[in-house]
Design an enzyme around this catalytic site. Structure first.
Site, PDB file in Angstrom:
ATOM      1  CE1 TYR A  92      -4.092  -1.824   0.242  1.00 42.77           C
ATOM      2  CE2 TYR A  92      -2.852  -3.205   1.764  1.00 42.77           C
ATOM      3  CZ  TYR A  92      -3.954  -3.001   0.969  1.00 42.77           C
ATOM      4  OH  TYR A  92      -4.919  -3.969   0.886  1.00 42.77           O
ATOM      5  CG  HIS A 124      -9.276  -1.142  -5.874  1.00 42.71           C
ATOM      6  ND1 HIS A 124      -9.873  -1.394  -4.671  1.00 42.71           N
ATOM      7  CD2 HIS A 124     -10.224  -1.359  -6.806  1.00 42.71           C
ATOM      8  CE1 HIS A 124     -11.136  -1.749  -4.868  1.00 42.71           C
ATOM      9  NE2 HIS A 124     -11.375  -1.730  -6.159  1.00 42.71           N
TER      10      HIS A 124
END
Lengths: 141, 141, 141, 141, 141, 141, 141, 141, 141, 141, 141, 141
Positions: free
Chosen positions: F19, F95
């Site tokens: 991430y 995303h």
């Protein structure tokens, strides 16, 4: 005849933990070194159609046996499978890595159903074993 | 060490189209003939537990490599798979028939996920190729 | 236009119980014999891309209808399916053997979803029926 | 480098509700208009092998990044996936329509597993966003 | 003998986009028109058992061939399939719409596994093609 | 309006390989930096119901477009999907990681079926691309 | 018209915990008691074909609506489903027990896809609710 | 007590072909009109937890029966299912559209397994039938 | 009572390797020969409904036990299953061939779930064993 | 911290054969009795979002370990799973009943993949074992 | 020879509703009582390998037929299946309970594919029927 | 009694990240240290049959409870499951690693369905917790 499927021309550059550092040229030399008496026809293509053409040519040429690593086509190509069914010389499928120990979709071999046998997991030495297997199959004829 | 799973003691008596007519004794002689310098330990058992015991013994004994044909346990035994994961010598799985060309449930090899490689479809000669493969794996260590 | 997929160039040499002994040349003559007034364009390729090119060419050329036997691509090719969706002339898929009576993976036709109809199981006569069907579709336009 | 898979040469002629009326030529102009400073190599092929060749060529040429729309190969080609794994420049997959909102078999992207990211559903503007994404990935190196 | 399964008595009244506007009476006339020399026995029933009875009667009567559209029983009836296996005259399954282009559950033909071939997607003309196919099968005997 | 699903308030603290280290505050600043002329409404919630409420509020408020990262709800929430179907402004799903390259259950997007398009895999820059995509969709209205 | 599928003639004798002790005669009286102004046609059959015949007869007769409990055919009959698609009067499926709370194979209703709605789980009172639902559907026409 | 799940507050604004144009307020009035003697408690929430709280409150309050439309939670919520198992008053699930005639994932009702019965497909009149069913269930106690 | 499902009237004519050459008449005589003291009611039908009717009649008649070979209905008929659940006399299912050794879809017995036991694989002698089993079940009552 | 998912506030009132008669208050006292030296934070919620909030709060508060019974969310919540991955203190999942011995859908634990371990089947004593397990995990740090 | 698989030594102590109260000793006496002229070899083992050994011994010994109840190995053992394929004397599989009426995983018989037939559901009397079946098979040789 | 399945004799030598470095001897000492008043019977076997024998012996011996780690048999052994069903003393299954956090095939516990409860994921301390759980179960009797 030794056929190689897609991306095998880049052998030695793909994930080295899985495939080792030998190139396809090294494989050729490995085979010639082990079997100096054999005249290998060595083909690699990224085109499914070229591989089918080559399988078909093995029917009419002076080819004694087929050693093949179908690469990514191993798990999907019905057309290669059908071409192989038409070929009656010894047919040995080889894989550098152990296809049973990798992603689940690599465990099934569509092409292998139409081969005499499969050798998987011994690095480029799988090709050497493949030729030995083919010689044995030829000797039984 | 050469391990043989269930029903392989009856080799030569099962469907001869699929398995040929060689007996397990013939396989022993075949290996001794090809590799007279190797001292084979040859075991066959119909008991899954015996095979696991044997795999475990290979960890502490003076065993250099494992050649194994797990027979019907190939497709189901998690326990043999786990035992193999604990064994770090070369491990080669062999099959007499081509498991990819038979019933669908024989295509998947649970045990093979924990072997170095698999050789399938060359009759009893698969054992000979298996020993060659193991020798190659040993030479790379 | 009559398109033939992979391995159909070897028609007559594959399993004769399933496919009969007619060659692709025989199919051509069969069609010319039945429909002397029609000018057939007859193509066979082992390359998926060549078949897609041919389908696309049918859009701009003076082609009235498409008869096709996609061979092993029938069951897998999304790309041929997409090419067919772009083609608005009559499209008839033919198979020599009955695909519903063979292996389970041959029962589904990916390409057939984008064809007008399918004729399967009547040997090389499937091609003749295919042309008749195309003529009927043309007459309805 | 901008790669386009099968049937994208007919862009603008396929179902206009789904794909819009822009042609592939329009896409080229759109990109040149947005990014006049970039020298695009623009390729389209209906041949899986040609696309793999192009991916491989990107490894040795002076290519900075790959934008690709694999068309019907997106959902099936293990061979393209394997070729992409060997390529380390930024790789962006684009789709004109939203693949998650169409047939179920279009929801899975085999090729996308080996790309850096995917942009899907914004018409031909997906290509523009793809180039922006690639530029961002290049700037982070 | 021409057998028709459930709801085909209402042909022409069902979704006209899929099935067209011809009635079953029209199909009879269509066949008589195309093949005036043939004496058709035409049966329709909504009862699976009646259809099985009819198939069985074809074994002992003076029936030369069977053309059948099993309607909704195509996809589910093992009993019709078993009855067909006992019948050795030419058997041709026809469908008005293309069963491969509709709901997924209509793509599989249980009955078709026991027919010689299937013709699907050409409207009521599928029946005409079915008779032609049956004549061809008869001529080969 | 920019909606963020469960656990995105902890962005920058989750697995940094997947991430990155940007926090949600950084994302806000990133967007304001790129689009100073836009007035963003920024919401994050771990409650599925709050997100549905927010989607519904976008119907009656002065919201021009929706950018959303549904986090763990992406793969399971039929209720969010239904709420989105009622919303007709541009809707872009973003995303941070490539959902096609992770666990298999993250590959399918239930919510994405009701969005205009999806951008996945470009780190926090996916949000910037998402806004660009939304602007393009607005310009086409 | 009230249609009842297989074994409903034995209502009141089957597992009383699941179905209660009312007989089909009791159901008739229940309906007549609730709706004295309606003239019910009440049919029960163990024959799939009889039920299809009855559905078809409702197309041409003076039938206003159909209430049906298909019994064991609910979960399997494509032929009844197809017959129902041809019927345009209000169609209400009723079940005595809650099909969602029983064996998994009873949860899916093949026939129900072609009905207007389904009422399941209220004992024989499901029939009363079914008539009320049909009256409401009629009033909306 | 009448519970309504996510997005039902927007009833009348969603796809009108499927759901009609009645709003939730109209449903309230419809029920009050049909059953003036009943004191309805009417709740709608987009929050799964709120619905569970409400189900639980029905256990201790002066609630006689539960009518519920769980919306998108119908097909996924184990937690609502578990809450319902704890509730012993009559429980009727209603749906405006016929859940068996829509997307496959809407056919299964997780919550319905713990309800007394289900009424699906009669527009907002499903609520009226639901109350009638609950009254009947109450009368049998 | 001995019930026989579809196509068993043709026993002795179907694949003789699987079913032997005895006809159904031979089965009757076989049973009468083995059990002269028993008065057999012998029924065969290709109609599912007739078989259900017969099962139901066994409830009220002077039938002591049921021996049944459901033929192709064995694997699909929920309606026969439901009828059998209502019957409390001894119920024995018999099959001529071993249903576990044939096609996969013949391995599951839907009807057998509602029988006392199953005897499969002993040719027409399965019927004799079935009567013996029924006698034993009767003796235990 | 001890977290309890949906419906656990009604513990002691649900199916007593499965869950026993202890209430959640009894569980609190049971834990305080066994571990008087520990200061428990005890939370129950029917809201998935509240549970995620609580998990997140455990990251920044003075919480040493997490004991949790996720109730019906155990089998479905990806969002709770993701929240747990962000928490590095000992995490123990407990269940009152043996989830492996109940409905099939309760056998899989989505949340449990992100916990250190699971204790299932020992009634409310599972909580006591859970605390012991957490203490052991803490002692190993 | 009568072989009994795992846990059958405890027959009579397991769930008496399913298995009855006869012990394995009672089964022996039952068989001796019914067939005093037969010399039974009676074996029970919890070891899969012992059962395979016994099957193999039946090939060389003076065994006329095999009656076997494989217990829990029925549904999983490929190795027993393979051993049975090597045995050509009559082989009858028996089960005390009806395996088709219990858990779904007990419905499939892996071992039964290699037996002549199966008798299931008649309590210990299944063994008696098994011997009768074996005698019949012997008489046909 | 503490039973240990295949390969647990090698505990401490298998993947140390997953299983830790304690040996089975260490586990014995750990238990003796925690519970000096208990007389443990400690068994390990690689043979499924030995484990079944041991379970059966626990029925007649002076065994109070069973703690067991079935190793690789956990996920496959129906025979152990059946043996456990016959045993009525407390039965606790323990696992060193968290079976829910490993390969998918390890998530399901066949044996666990017949145990009282399962403790998984706390290293060798799972055994200590298992004994505590068993003591609690004994105290409730």
């Amino acid at each position: 005849m030794v056929l190689n499927g897609p991306n095998l021309n880049l052998l030695g550059q793909r994930d080295k933990n899985v495939y080792g550092s030998d190139t396809l040229e090294d494989v050729k030399n490995l085979l010639s070194g082990h079997f100096p008496e054999i005249d290998f026809i060595f083909l690699q293509s990224n085109h499914e159609g070229d591989l089918i053409d080559a399988i078909q040519s093995a029917r009419t040429d002076t080819i004694d046996a087929l050693i093949a690593n179908w690469g990514g086509f191993t798990h999907t190509s019905v057309a290669i499978h059908d071409a192989l069914e038409l070929l009656t010389i010894p047919k040995v499928e080889v894989h550098i890595s152990n296809i049973h120990a990798r992603e689940e979709f690599r465990e099934r071999s569509v092409t292998g159903k139409a081969m005499d046998g499969i050798i998987t997991g011994f690095g480029t030495y799988s090709y050497v074993l493949g030729v030995k297997a083919a010689l044995q199959l030829l000797s039984k004829k």
